[in-house]
Enzyme design. Structure first.
Site, mmCIF file in Angstrom:
data_model
loop_
_atom_site.group_PDB
_atom_site.id
_atom_site.type_symbol
_atom_site.label_atom_id
_atom_site.label_comp_id
_atom_site.label_asym_id
_atom_site.label_seq_id
_atom_site.Cartn_x
_atom_site.Cartn_y
_atom_site.Cartn_z
ATOM 1 N N LYS A 29 -5.151 11.520 -13.151
ATOM 2 C CA LYS A 29 -6.136 10.485 -12.842
ATOM 3 C C LYS A 29 -6.754 9.898 -14.115
ATOM 4 C CE LYS A 29 -5.751 10.445 -8.374
ATOM 5 N NZ LYS A 29 -5.174 9.266 -7.689
ATOM 6 N N ASN A 89 -2.250 4.079 -3.867
ATOM 7 C CA ASN A 89 -3.131 5.040 -3.202
ATOM 8 C C ASN A 89 -2.545 6.447 -3.097
ATOM 9 O OD1 ASN A 89 -5.139 6.052 -1.028
ATOM 10 N ND2 ASN A 89 -3.180 6.075 0.036
ATOM 11 N N ILE A 110 0.849 -1.194 0.000
ATOM 12 C CA ILE A 110 0.000 0.000 0.000
ATOM 13 C C ILE A 110 0.884 1.243 0.000
ATOM 14 C CG2 ILE A 110 -1.917 1.208 1.103
ATOM 15 C CD1 ILE A 110 -2.458 -1.327 2.732
ATOM 16 N N TYR A 133 -4.004 17.339 -11.688
ATOM 17 C CA TYR A 133 -4.616 16.220 -10.981
ATOM 18 C C TYR A 133 -5.560 15.435 -11.892
ATOM 19 C CZ TYR A 133 -7.223 13.758 -7.275
ATOM 20 O OH TYR A 133 -7.815 12.801 -6.492
#
Length: 250
Positions: A159, A88, A6, A155
């Site tokens: 994404k 993440n 993670i 951003y």
């Protein structure tokens, strides 16, 4: 034993994911710029195997070595039945029109939000391609990839790229001898530091700031703990990977 990697575990969703995965049957590999001492203490208390890597993921040049070290630790616990990767770690800032950004801000944002997940995933697939085990890649994306607002160009672009990258993995892995499953998930509006960041942006730089402030004041943001529990439900589901992009966790 499940090996679970993670990124971004110092706070927010990453911290909540790691907390909920702490279990003696899991080997957790946590990566963040700041070591989460609370996670390490809780893992020790509950007899969960944890390796913590203090690493700045914007340093793309060192990621190959980082992944080598991670899989050396995984090899120590070689009886694994599954290897999961959760990309993440993310940053929202800078939030302002593109003509007001300096090059270093754009580079840092794209490094963390897009290039780091790509390089880590590339290494993950190379280092596990011989493993006939359950392999899953969960990329934490955002509705900002699809629903575009001003002042979030770096951003949103990152994404959207992460979504496309996930679709590419899905296609490629269908041809692999021991395929990995992959999905990108839009986790929704969460009460994390990213939301705090956007609420602090002046209205002249981000015209929608008052709407985000109102969402927070009206209690319409999910908690990191709730969001993490829903993401884990998706990750461990038998249906994981059947849809490359999951746009809702509710």
């Amino acid at each position: 034993m499940k090996h679970i990697i993670i990124t971004g575990t110092s706070r927010g969703i990453g911290e909540s994911l790691a907390n909920q995965f702490i279990d003696p049957s899991h080997h957790l590999i946590c990566i963040s710029r700041t070591v989460n001492q609370g996670l390490m203490a809780r893992a020790k208390e509950l007899d969960c195997h944890m390796d913590y890597f203090n690493y700045d993921l914007t340093n793309i040049g060192g990621l190959d070595q980082l992944c080598e070290e991670i899989f050396q630790r995984i090899a120590v616990h070689s009886s694994g039945e599954a290897v999961y990767l959760i990309n993440n770690a993310a940053m929202l800032i800078p939030v302002c029109p593109i003509d007001q950004l300096v090059t270093e801000q754009i580079v840092e944002n794209l490094h963390l939000n897009l290039l780091a997940p790509m390089v880590i995933t590339s290494n993950f697939l190379q280092l596990t391609k011989h493993m006939n085990v359950d392999k899953r890649i969960l990329n934490i994306s955002s509705a900002s990839a699809k629903y575009i607002l001003p002042s979030q160009s770096a951003y949103s672009t990152a994404k959207a790229g992460l979504d496309t990258f996930t679709k590419c993995i899905d296609i490629e892995q269908k041809l692999a001898a021991y395929p990995a499953k992959a999905a990108a998930v839009y986790p929704g509006m969460i009460d994390t530091s990213l939301q705090s960041d956007i609420r602090s942006v002046p209205a002249e730089l981000f015209p929608y700031v008052n709407e985000f402030i109102q969402l927070s004041e009206e209690g319409k943001l999910h908690s990191p703990e709730y969001t993490a529990s829903k993401l884990i439900e998706i990750l461990v589901s038998e249906d994981f990977g059947k849809t490359a992009i999951v746009e809702t966790i509710d």
